[in-house]
Design a protein around this motif. Sequence first.
Motif, PDB file in Angstrom:
ATOM      1  N   GLN A 199     -22.346  54.652  46.752  1.00 46.69           N
ATOM      2  CA  GLN A 199     -23.001  53.379  47.040  1.00 46.69           C
ATOM      3  C   GLN A 199     -22.582  52.865  48.424  1.00 46.69           C
ATOM      4  O   GLN A 199     -21.513  53.200  48.948  1.00 46.69           O
ATOM      5  CB  GLN A 199     -22.629  52.340  45.971  1.00 46.69           C
ATOM      6  N   ASP A 200     -23.414  51.987  48.979  1.00 45.30           N
ATOM      7  CA  ASP A 200     -23.178  51.494  50.345  1.00 45.30           C
ATOM      8  C   ASP A 200     -21.880  50.692  50.462  1.00 45.30           C
ATOM      9  O   ASP A 200     -21.184  50.779  51.480  1.00 45.30           O
ATOM     10  CB  ASP A 200     -24.360  50.627  50.788  1.00 45.30           C
ATOM     11  N   TYR A 201     -21.558  49.904  49.440  1.00 46.14           N
ATOM     12  CA  TYR A 201     -20.361  49.071  49.545  1.00 46.14           C
ATOM     13  C   TYR A 201     -19.088  49.913  49.596  1.00 46.14           C
ATOM     14  O   TYR A 201     -18.070  49.485  50.163  1.00 46.14           O
ATOM     15  CB  TYR A 201     -20.292  48.060  48.392  1.00 46.14           C
TER      16      TYR A 201
ATOM     17  N   ARG B 226     -19.010  52.917  51.111  1.00 47.36           N
ATOM     18  CA  ARG B 226     -18.975  53.401  52.499  1.00 47.36           C
ATOM     19  C   ARG B 226     -18.420  52.323  53.430  1.00 47.36           C
ATOM     20  O   ARG B 226     -17.659  52.600  54.351  1.00 47.36           O
ATOM     21  CB  ARG B 226     -20.393  53.788  52.946  1.00 47.36           C
ATOM     22  N   THR B 227     -18.801  51.074  53.145  1.00 48.41           N
ATOM     23  CA  THR B 227     -18.296  49.967  53.958  1.00 48.41           C
ATOM     24  C   THR B 227     -16.787  49.829  53.808  1.00 48.41           C
ATOM     25  O   THR B 227     -16.066  49.610  54.799  1.00 48.41           O
ATOM     26  CB  THR B 227     -18.984  48.651  53.537  1.00 48.41           C
ATOM     27  N   ALA B 228     -16.304  49.963  52.572  1.00 44.74           N
ATOM     28  CA  ALA B 228     -14.853  49.864  52.331  1.00 44.74           C
ATOM     29  C   ALA B 228     -14.113  50.970  53.068  1.00 44.74           C
ATOM     30  O   ALA B 228     -13.054  50.738  53.678  1.00 44.74           O
ATOM     31  CB  ALA B 228     -14.574  49.934  50.827  1.00 44.74           C
ATOM     32  N   ARG B 229     -14.670  52.184  53.039  1.00 47.11           N
ATOM     33  CA  ARG B 229     -14.025  53.285  53.760  1.00 47.11           C
ATOM     34  C   ARG B 229     -14.047  53.026  55.271  1.00 47.11           C
ATOM     35  O   ARG B 229     -13.066  53.318  55.979  1.00 47.11           O
ATOM     36  CB  ARG B 229     -14.746  54.598  53.453  1.00 47.11           C
ATOM     37  N   ALA B 230     -15.163  52.488  55.776  1.00 48.47           N
ATOM     38  CA  ALA B 230     -15.268  52.202  57.205  1.00 48.47           C
ATOM     39  C   ALA B 230     -14.264  51.146  57.650  1.00 48.47           C
ATOM     40  O   ALA B 230     -13.817  51.142  58.801  1.00 48.47           O
ATOM     41  CB  ALA B 230     -16.693  51.750  57.542  1.00 48.47           C
ATOM     42  N   LYS B 231     -13.901  50.249  56.727  1.00 44.60           N
ATOM     43  CA  LYS B 231     -12.913  49.219  57.046  1.00 44.60           C
ATOM     44  C   LYS B 231     -11.483  49.741  56.977  1.00 44.60           C
ATOM     45  O   LYS B 231     -10.531  48.993  57.233  1.00 44.60           O
ATOM     46  CB  LYS B 231     -13.074  48.035  56.095  1.00 44.60           C
TER      47      LYS B 231
ATOM     48  N   VAL C  35     -10.426  52.912  47.032  1.00 40.85           N
ATOM     49  CA  VAL C  35     -11.889  52.940  46.943  1.00 40.85           C
ATOM     50  C   VAL C  35     -12.330  53.482  45.587  1.00 40.85           C
ATOM     51  O   VAL C  35     -13.224  52.924  44.934  1.00 40.85           O
ATOM     52  CB  VAL C  35     -12.484  53.803  48.083  1.00 40.85           C
TER      53      VAL C  35
ATOM     54  N   HIS D 191     -12.492  49.846  43.479  1.00 43.43           N
ATOM     55  CA  HIS D 191     -13.866  49.403  43.715  1.00 43.43           C
ATOM     56  C   HIS D 191     -14.878  50.202  42.882  1.00 43.43           C
ATOM     57  O   HIS D 191     -15.731  49.624  42.209  1.00 43.43           O
ATOM     58  CB  HIS D 191     -14.193  49.504  45.207  1.00 43.43           C
TER      59      HIS D 191
END
Length: 316
Positions: free
Chosen positions: A212-214, A216-221, A228, A232
């Motif tokens: 899911q996109d959220y 990917r966002t957590a990993r990017a942060k 993760v 999450h």
Amino acid sequence: MVPYIIRRLLIALPVLIGITIINFIIINLAPGNPVEMMIDPNTSQELIEAKKEMLGLNSPAIVQYGKWMMSLMQGNLGYSFSSFAPVSQLIAERIGPTLLLTFTSLLISLAIAIPAGIYSAVKHNTKVDYILTGLSFIGTSMPQFFLGLGVIYVFSLKLNLLPSGGMGVLGGGGGVLDTLWHLILPASVLAVGIVGKKIRYVRASMLDVLHQDYLRTARAKGVGEFMVTNRHALRNALLPIITVFAIEIPLLLGGSILIEQIFQWPGIGQLTMQSILSRDYPTLMALNLVAAIIVLATNLLTDMIYAVADPRVKYN
């Protein structure tokens, strides 16, 4: 939540009444009767009829059910036809060991299936994933009676590591450690089938959210992969996991009947088999009622856990 719980409890009353009616019909449709099981075949017909009259078996079915319901509303589950002991006392003596066995096996399956399912999803389409999936199919397809007899043969007869049955050493002092020692084999056998099925459910549920996109966002942060996955992703995959494990509780109660027979575990499974063989109607009715209450209570508790696991769940 409180109004919702009250509504569910009110709905549960007619459901329980319906279950008792269906159980009463099924039990009375079974061939034979309690008097035939407890009296010598050479006994005269007059004595048989007198015994039926004493037990109230000559009354119409609707009258028998009405008397049972009246006793139930007074808090009385009746008396066993075979032992003449209060049914409530028989169940009170047996339900503790059954609950201990079923919930221990459920905890074992949770402790194995959830980490294995998560790891299988994270290592999707790798050798580890294939091995865990294969083992889950083996656990699901393995008959419990065959596995139970197999572990008794290996661990009790050949290796002499674990007791083959019972809840304690005969003539011993008992105690918590002794009970846990005797619990290892039956709880493990009962848990194998659950683990086999639930690994695949956990894996499928995790695969639905891992990309899911959220996340990917957590990993990017810069959030670590462990956080993760286990915070999450798992939090959002919990609802279907909670559902499939809650469904397993009534199946555990049914499966414990066979396991208790194999391992001579003194629970309601043994009492159920004894009651079926002796056509002990009051005990069977009470056991079915207790099982129905446990299932309804489990469903209600599951709904409450949904709201804890996911704050977005609201009951209006």
